[in-house]
Design a protein around this motif. Structure first.
Motif, PDB file in Angstrom:
ATOM      1  N   SER A  54       0.850  -1.195   0.000  1.00  0.00           N
ATOM      2  CA  SER A  54       0.000   0.000   0.000  1.00  0.00           C
ATOM      3  C   SER A  54       0.879   1.236   0.000  1.00  0.00           C
ATOM      4  N   PHE A  65      -2.231   3.273  -3.847  1.00  0.00           N
ATOM      5  CA  PHE A  65      -2.212   2.195  -4.830  1.00  0.00           C
ATOM      6  C   PHE A  65      -1.232   1.129  -4.365  1.00  0.00           C
ATOM      7  N   SER A  66      -1.265   0.004  -5.027  1.00  0.00           N
ATOM      8  CA  SER A  66      -0.427  -1.124  -4.626  1.00  0.00           C
ATOM      9  C   SER A  66       0.379  -1.627  -5.810  1.00  0.00           C
ATOM     10  N   LEU A  67       1.586  -2.091  -5.517  1.00  0.00           N
ATOM     11  CA  LEU A  67       2.420  -2.758  -6.510  1.00  0.00           C
ATOM     12  C   LEU A  67       2.554  -4.235  -6.160  1.00  0.00           C
ATOM     13  N   TRP A 109       0.459  -7.883  -6.480  1.00  0.00           N
ATOM     14  CA  TRP A 109      -0.675  -8.577  -7.092  1.00  0.00           C
ATOM     15  C   TRP A 109      -1.570  -9.220  -6.039  1.00  0.00           C
ATOM     16  N   THR A 160      -3.916  -6.651  -4.894  1.00  0.00           N
ATOM     17  CA  THR A 160      -4.851  -6.291  -5.955  1.00  0.00           C
ATOM     18  C   THR A 160      -5.967  -7.314  -6.104  1.00  0.00           C
ATOM     19  N   VAL A 177      -7.210   0.343  -0.684  1.00  0.00           N
ATOM     20  CA  VAL A 177      -6.134   0.074  -1.643  1.00  0.00           C
ATOM     21  C   VAL A 177      -6.435  -1.172  -2.469  1.00  0.00           C
ATOM     22  N   ASN A 178      -7.157  -2.137  -1.897  1.00  0.00           N
ATOM     23  CA  ASN A 178      -7.573  -3.300  -2.681  1.00  0.00           C
ATOM     24  C   ASN A 178      -8.453  -2.867  -3.846  1.00  0.00           C
ATOM     25  N   ASN A 191      -8.783   0.319  -5.125  1.00  0.00           N
ATOM     26  CA  ASN A 191      -8.076   1.225  -6.041  1.00  0.00           C
ATOM     27  C   ASN A 191      -7.260   0.451  -7.064  1.00  0.00           C
ATOM     28  N   SER A 192      -6.494  -0.512  -6.579  1.00  0.00           N
ATOM     29  CA  SER A 192      -5.619  -1.271  -7.471  1.00  0.00           C
ATOM     30  C   SER A 192      -6.427  -2.170  -8.397  1.00  0.00           C
ATOM     31  N   TRP A 193      -7.478  -2.774  -7.869  1.00  0.00           N
ATOM     32  CA  TRP A 193      -8.324  -3.659  -8.677  1.00  0.00           C
ATOM     33  C   TRP A 193      -8.973  -2.887  -9.822  1.00  0.00           C
ATOM     34  N   VAL A 209      -6.120  -1.700 -12.439  1.00  0.00           N
ATOM     35  CA  VAL A 209      -5.612  -2.784 -13.284  1.00  0.00           C
ATOM     36  C   VAL A 209      -6.706  -3.290 -14.222  1.00  0.00           C
TER      37      VAL A 209
END
Length: 530
Positions: A30, A59-61, A63, A66, A441-442, A444-446, A449
């Protein structure tokens, strides 16, 4: 590049990369840069925290982060992603800020802005053990002394939107798919077979008595538990039958939503609500009822999805049935054994020191436990009824029921507007159904992507998308899974950790959980007094 080679390359890369967010650099889970920019601002941390705030800009880097709660974004259609985004944005960035900072709804500032914990009226953690007697039932005298159970406004409103989601599911499916369901039901015996069905006729079909025998045996075993172990599980036999009936009723409409959007509304809230009204004060009974109702429906949809895949892949139906049966037995046995082992061998599992880097935080189990208190121990009458604080949220049932009617009428009035039928209120209203335990963050990233691959890549590199998109999703999942297992056996068992800025405090948003009302004792020394 062949699909097999692409899969292997991505799997290896995913496997090696997960060493960073999974062990060496956990801050990648996160990246809450707003907290870093304003390290001493409670409001900035509440807005920017990806794990315990609204995740603005986070955001997350990773996977795993995500895809952990909403599953892979690469396999959800873009219109479903848009519906999730609209619902998520509406709830998290409009409703919650207005409720918290604008109107202080349900004394929101007495509690953290995002939390699945239970509180007393003055913002202190609710002592649940005090209101439970030796029979795991509610002690009304102690409950009266400690007062009503309070939820964070985010948690409470999540339940409200959950009410709307389950109501809108019935209306949406009836209006938009009712005619098609009826026609397909008639065609199942009279209609022409498609090419897949004709090819599958080369295999022996599954005898109906296989299903009947399996249903009868499992139902009898479950009934035996409710009769001979009634003191332990608290649920009477009629509770099991009612749970099975609810699962039967909701499997079809929720399957329609799942098949068209890859999003599955849950029965957890409505099953908890029903049992809590009829049989309050018994948390284990409520949990059992929810499990038999909710999980029966979920497993039914999962099995249907497997059969659908097998139908298209031309796998013999009897082989599919046997694999599902054996897989269920093996998975259930292994899961129970592993859970039992971990409960007895991992220190402070699900209750780690907040300052430690222990991965055993059990977010799903935390919410599951709190739900058993809300719906089972205390009961909806003392939470969402006349004896509780959140009775107004019951109006969400009506709003959810009428919402699809409005969309359907608009579709009839403007039939050329092709975007109107894409408004899927069960998905939109249920966008934050996984929150908590899922975090901003889960989502946002989902969403990010999913938009990149299922809109931009799909539109501008369609041939690549057709060839590699789903392979990419599977390879990323596999790589993370293999490395996660390796990390557990190599470092997790021995509690080996790396200590530096990027691991000791994964998001660096310590002030996000601070209450902001005057006179409330903060949960930690880091929180300022207001």
């Amino acid at each position: 590049m062949s699909r097999t080679k692409f899969f292997v390359v991505v799997l290896v890369c995913s496997f090696l990369y997960y060493l960073l967010p999974g062990f060496f650099f956990k801050t990648l889970q996160s990246i809450s840069w707003v907290c870093w920019a304003f390290p001493n601002s409670v409001t900035a941390h509440q807005l920017g925290s990806g794990f315990t705030g609204l995740g603005m800009g986070a955001f997350s880097l990773d996977w795993a982060t995500t895809a952990s709660f909403l599953f892979s974004p690469l396999i959800s259609p873009f219109f479903a992603i848009v519906n999730v985004f609209l619902g998520y944005f509406l709830i998290v960035y409009i409703v919650i800020p207005i409720s918290y900072w604008g109107f202080n709804v349900y004394h929101a500032r007495n509690f953290p802005i995002y939390s699945a914990d239970l509180f007393t009226g003055d913002g202190q953690p609710y002592n649940i053990t005090k209101i439970v007697n030796k029979n795991f039932e509610i002690d009304y005298n102690e409950y009266g002394k400690q007062g009503r159970v309070n939820l964070s406004t985010f948690f409470a409103l999540t339940y409200g939107f959950g009410f709307a989601t389950i109501a809108s599911t019935l209306t949406h499916v009836s209006l938009f798919y009712g005619k098609e369901i009826y026609e397909r039901y008639k065609a199942s015996t009279k209609g022409k077979s498609d090419v897949h069905t004709r090819l599958m006729k080369n295999y022996k079909d599954i005898p109906a008595w296989w299903f009947y025998v399996l249903l009868t045996v499992t139902l009898l075993v479950a009934l035996a538990l409710t009769i001979f172990m009634k003191h332990d599980i608290q649920m009477p036999y009629w509770g099991l039958l009612a749970a099975a009936l609810m699962a039967f009723i909701f499997t079809l409409p929720i399957s329609i939503i799942t098949a068209t959007t890859n999003q599955t509304p849950g029965l957890n809230i409505i099953t908890e609500y029903a049992m809590g009204l009829v049989y309050p004060g018994r948390p284990i009974a409520n949990v059992c009822f929810k499990t038999y109702g909710y999980m029966s429906m979920t497993q039914a949809i999962s099995f249907l999805a497997d059969f659908k895949l097998g139908h298209y892949m031309k796998i013999p139906p009897r082989s599919m049935f046997l694999v599902q049966f054996l897989g269920t037995i093996i998975a259930g046995t292994v899961n129970l054994s592993v859970a039992w082992y971990m409960l007895n061998n991992v220190d402070q599992i699900c209750h780690p020191d907040p300052k430690s880097s222990s991965p055993w935080t059990c977010p799903n189990d935390h919410v599951f436990f709190d739900a058993s208190v809300i719906w089972g121990l205390v009961g909806p009458r003392r939470i969402f009824g006349p004896l509780g604080n959140y009775g107004a949220l019951n109006w969400f049932f009506l709003g959810g029921f009428l919402g699809p009617v409005v969309v359907w009428v608009c579709h009839l009035l403007f039939p050329k507007a092709s975007w109107i039928p894409l408004i899927n209120l069960p998905v939109l209203l249920g966008a934050t159904a996984y929150m908590p335990p899922a975090t901003a963050v889960n989502y946002n990233s989902w969403i990010l992507v999913g938009t990149i691959f299922n809109f931009f890549v799909y539109r501008y590199r369609k041939m690549w998308w057709k060839r590699y998109n789903y392979i990419l999703s599977a390879a990323l999942d596999a790589g993370v899974a293999f490395m996660a297992v390796l990390l557990y056996f190599s470092t997790g068992i021995e509690n080996i950790n790396v200590h530096w800025w990027g691991t000791d405090n994964p998001q660096h948003c310590d002030l996000a959980e601070c209450p902001t009302a005057k006179g409330i004792i903060p949960p930690s020394d880091a929180c300022p007094a207001f």
